[in-house]
Design a protein around this motif. Structure first.
Motif, PDB file in Angstrom:
ATOM      1  N   MET A   1       0.851  -1.180   0.000  1.00 17.09           N
ATOM      2  CA  MET A   1       0.000   0.000   0.000  1.00 17.09           C
ATOM      3  C   MET A   1       0.893   1.240   0.000  1.00 17.09           C
ATOM      4  N   ALA A   2       0.737   2.053  -0.994  1.00 15.99           N
ATOM      5  CA  ALA A   2       1.587   3.224  -1.148  1.00 15.99           C
ATOM      6  C   ALA A   2       1.235   4.344  -0.176  1.00 15.99           C
ATOM      7  N   SER A   3      -0.038   4.480   0.147  1.00 18.57           N
ATOM      8  CA  SER A   3      -0.474   5.608   0.962  1.00 18.57           C
ATOM      9  C   SER A   3      -1.699   5.227   1.782  1.00 18.57           C
ATOM     10  N   ILE A   4      -1.805   5.807   2.960  1.00 16.90           N
ATOM     11  CA  ILE A   4      -2.980   5.575   3.800  1.00 16.90           C
ATOM     12  C   ILE A   4      -4.238   6.055   3.086  1.00 16.90           C
ATOM     13  N   PHE A   5      -4.088   7.041   2.203  1.00 19.03           N
ATOM     14  CA  PHE A   5      -5.241   7.610   1.516  1.00 19.03           C
ATOM     15  C   PHE A   5      -5.840   6.672   0.470  1.00 19.03           C
ATOM     16  N   GLU A   6      -5.139   5.605   0.131  1.00 16.60           N
ATOM     17  CA  GLU A   6      -5.632   4.632  -0.842  1.00 16.60           C
ATOM     18  C   GLU A   6      -6.362   3.459  -0.175  1.00 16.60           C
ATOM     19  N   ILE A   7      -6.296   3.387   1.131  1.00 15.85           N
ATOM     20  CA  ILE A   7      -6.903   2.270   1.852  1.00 15.85           C
ATOM     21  C   ILE A   7      -8.423   2.378   1.799  1.00 15.85           C
ATOM     22  N   GLN A   8      -9.060   1.266   1.466  1.00 13.59           N
ATOM     23  CA  GLN A   8     -10.515   1.234   1.426  1.00 13.59           C
ATOM     24  C   GLN A   8     -11.074   0.968   2.818  1.00 13.59           C
ATOM     25  N   VAL A   9     -12.141   1.688   3.125  1.00 13.02           N
ATOM     26  CA  VAL A   9     -12.870   1.517   4.381  1.00 13.02           C
ATOM     27  C   VAL A   9     -14.351   1.423   4.043  1.00 13.02           C
ATOM     28  N   GLN A  10     -15.101   0.896   4.979  1.00 17.63           N
ATOM     29  CA  GLN A  10     -16.542   0.800   4.770  1.00 17.63           C
ATOM     30  C   GLN A  10     -17.239   1.747   5.738  1.00 17.63           C
ATOM     31  N   THR A  11     -18.101   2.582   5.197  1.00 18.58           N
ATOM     32  CA  THR A  11     -18.846   3.514   6.035  1.00 18.58           C
ATOM     33  C   THR A  11     -19.883   2.753   6.851  1.00 18.58           C
ATOM     34  N   ALA A  12     -20.447   3.439   7.823  1.00 18.59           N
ATOM     35  CA  ALA A  12     -21.462   2.812   8.669  1.00 18.59           C
ATOM     36  C   ALA A  12     -22.689   2.391   7.861  1.00 18.59           C
ATOM     37  N   ASP A  13     -22.940   3.061   6.736  1.00 19.39           N
ATOM     38  CA  ASP A  13     -24.091   2.684   5.911  1.00 19.39           C
ATOM     39  C   ASP A  13     -23.732   1.705   4.794  1.00 19.39           C
ATOM     40  N   GLY A  14     -22.507   1.123   4.876  1.00 17.91           N
ATOM     41  CA  GLY A  14     -22.133   0.053   3.966  1.00 17.91           C
ATOM     42  C   GLY A  14     -21.435   0.475   2.683  1.00 17.91           C
ATOM     43  N   GLU A  15     -21.204   1.745   2.498  1.00 19.86           N
ATOM     44  CA  GLU A  15     -20.518   2.227   1.294  1.00 19.86           C
ATOM     45  C   GLU A  15     -19.007   2.012   1.434  1.00 19.86           C
ATOM     46  N   THR A  16     -18.363   1.562   0.368  1.00 17.53           N
ATOM     47  CA  THR A  16     -16.913   1.403   0.360  1.00 17.53           C
ATOM     48  C   THR A  16     -16.302   2.646  -0.264  1.00 17.53           C
ATOM     49  N   LYS A  17     -15.306   3.208   0.412  1.00 15.85           N
ATOM     50  CA  LYS A  17     -14.594   4.375  -0.100  1.00 15.85           C
ATOM     51  C   LYS A  17     -13.164   4.326   0.406  1.00 15.85           C
ATOM     52  N   THR A  18     -12.350   5.265  -0.025  1.00 17.93           N
ATOM     53  CA  THR A  18     -10.978   5.351   0.477  1.00 17.93           C
ATOM     54  C   THR A  18     -10.879   6.505   1.467  1.00 17.93           C
ATOM     55  N   LEU A  19      -9.746   6.555   2.152  1.00 21.00           N
ATOM     56  CA  LEU A  19      -9.504   7.674   3.062  1.00 21.00           C
ATOM     57  C   LEU A  19      -9.018   8.905   2.303  1.00 21.00           C
TER      58      LEU A  19
END
Length: 161
Positions: A1-19
């Motif tokens: 992983m090159a950057s923390i900003f590229e890490i995918q996370v899941q929001t509380a409502d189930g949406e996947t996004k990056t930081l």
């Protein structure tokens, strides 16, 4: 992983996004729980968030049920508890694991970047905190017993970087 900003996370409502949306902000990333002795730290975390949000600071809460089953609720129950009990307005994400084979990528990254006591990577309990600068560098790891109020000087210093 090159950057923390590229890490995918899941929001509380189930949406996947990056930081990536937090690029340029100082982040305090915390594994949280609603039924823990440290749960009152939500109040201090929210106070820090409100005080410094306009300067580019954000608290990111990641509920976790791995320690004493102290986060048993689903996303809606967790959001409701945090909102009604501590008036939390900072972002809370989907419940995750922070240790073991199913550990969320964000915590795998943080644990490697900032090791704990005696070089340990494992998260020991709820409310372990990681301070990340505007450029994605992990500055510090704090123990669950470290209160949000005691982080104010470090947050202020990170905001100046």
């Amino acid at each position: 992983m090159a950057s923390i900003f590229e890490i995918q996370v899941q929001t509380a409502d189930g949406e996947t996004k990056t930081l990536g949306e937090y690029r340029g902000q100082v982040m305090l990333i915390v594994n949280t729980a609603s039924k823990c002795g440290f749960t009152p730290q939500y109040k201090g975390l929210e106070a820090l968030y409100r005080k410094y949000a306009s300067q580019g600071f954000v608290v990111l809460g990641f509920p976790c049920n791995q320690f004493g089953a102290q986060e048993p609720g689903d996303a809606a129950e967790i959001q409701n508890f945090c909102s009604l009990t501590y008036d939390v307005t900072f972002p809370l994400f989907a419940k995750i694991d922070v240790n073991g084979p199913e550990a969320a990528p964000i915590f795998q990254y943080l644990k490697t970047a900032a090791k704990g006591l005696l070089g340990s990577e494992a998260i020991k309990w709820n409310f372990t905190k990681f301070l990340v600068d505007r450029h994605g560098k992990v500055l510090e790891r704090y123990a669950p017993t470290t209160t949000p109020e005691s982080l104010e000087k470090d947050v202020e210093a990170a905001l100046q970087l």
